[in-house]
Scaffold this motif. Sequence first.
Motif, PDB file in Angstrom:
ATOM      1  N   TRP A 126       0.834  -1.193   0.000  1.00 55.80           N
ATOM      2  CA  TRP A 126       0.000   0.000   0.000  1.00 55.80           C
ATOM      3  C   TRP A 126       0.878   1.256   0.000  1.00 55.80           C
ATOM      4  O   TRP A 126       2.094   1.182   0.112  1.00 55.80           O
ATOM      5  CB  TRP A 126      -0.938   0.008   1.206  1.00 55.80           C
ATOM      6  N   SER A 127       0.229   2.404  -0.143  1.00 58.37           N
ATOM      7  CA  SER A 127       0.982   3.659  -0.208  1.00 58.37           C
ATOM      8  C   SER A 127       0.234   4.756   0.522  1.00 58.37           C
ATOM      9  O   SER A 127      -0.971   4.916   0.347  1.00 58.37           O
ATOM     10  CB  SER A 127       1.191   4.078  -1.666  1.00 58.37           C
ATOM     11  N   TRP A 128       0.978   5.509   1.345  1.00 56.43           N
ATOM     12  CA  TRP A 128       0.417   6.694   1.988  1.00 56.43           C
ATOM     13  C   TRP A 128       0.781   7.953   1.202  1.00 56.43           C
ATOM     14  O   TRP A 128       0.502   9.060   1.639  1.00 56.43           O
ATOM     15  CB  TRP A 128       0.953   6.815   3.413  1.00 56.43           C
ATOM     16  N   HIS A 129       1.443   7.768   0.066  1.00 56.69           N
ATOM     17  CA  HIS A 129       1.956   8.919  -0.677  1.00 56.69           C
ATOM     18  C   HIS A 129       1.439   8.944  -2.113  1.00 56.69           C
ATOM     19  O   HIS A 129       2.133   9.410  -3.010  1.00 56.69           O
ATOM     20  CB  HIS A 129       3.489   8.890  -0.678  1.00 56.69           C
ATOM     21  N   LYS A 130       0.236   8.460  -2.314  1.00 55.50           N
ATOM     22  CA  LYS A 130      -0.289   8.382  -3.678  1.00 55.50           C
ATOM     23  C   LYS A 130      -0.311   9.754  -4.341  1.00 55.50           C
ATOM     24  O   LYS A 130       0.155   9.929  -5.466  1.00 55.50           O
ATOM     25  CB  LYS A 130      -1.700   7.770  -3.671  1.00 55.50           C
TER      26      LYS A 130
END
Length: 248
Positions: A143-147
């Motif tokens: 997953w990514s918190w920086h999309k």
Amino acid sequence: MLTFDDGPASAVNDNPTVHILEVLEQRHIKAVFFTQPRAWNGGGTEMGRALIRREYREGHVIGLHSGTPFHSNHRFMSRERLDETLQLGLDDLKSETGVTPKLVRPPFWAYDADTLASYRAHGLQMLLTDLNANDGKIYGVNWSWHKRSNMLTHLAETRKHWAAGALPSVDGYTPVVVTFHDVNTYTSRHIEEYLEILLDVARELQVPLAEQPFYQDHDQLERAALAATITDPNLKPQLPGLWNWLWQ
């Protein structure tokens, strides 16, 4: 221009490629799928082959990613082996769709003069990317918190090239290539959010958008993709993340 790598996925239930196709169909968007028709856990399965046929049937452009059972680096293969696997992949895709692909994207973004020569010998043109979702990690922490910040950074850099006249214009528009991985379940679950982020950061950076910001026609998409390909081995385009440091 939306592009997807590594697929299709082989899961019978909750298949990420299937969900992405459903979203694209709902939004009337056409994309380029760089497929692996011999992947032991993907395109080489019955489900994978069926999804390749579906992608083509629904008007998407089918490209080749790899003609090997694994995600093999083309730069590390002998010319003979690379030629063999490219032909196998092309034959597989033609068998499923009736059409020989024109586009290729090297695994790991790894290419050199020899791989480009092999691509040309097989009638293939190499498409890289302008924006990358950095979603290539499929297992573990995917997953990514920086999309948004990631897309903003990439598009800001691409905007400089556009302003300098370094990007091609096709049918009156400048294609901007965006890369996702359709076998990533996180990407699949958040693909609609990703699409909205792309539009949002384009507006923030004052990048002009077409009335239809994503391609809706197969032939127009293919023309744009071919115009954005790399043919000169002496060019050193910016590659995503650490791959630029490794290969350029």
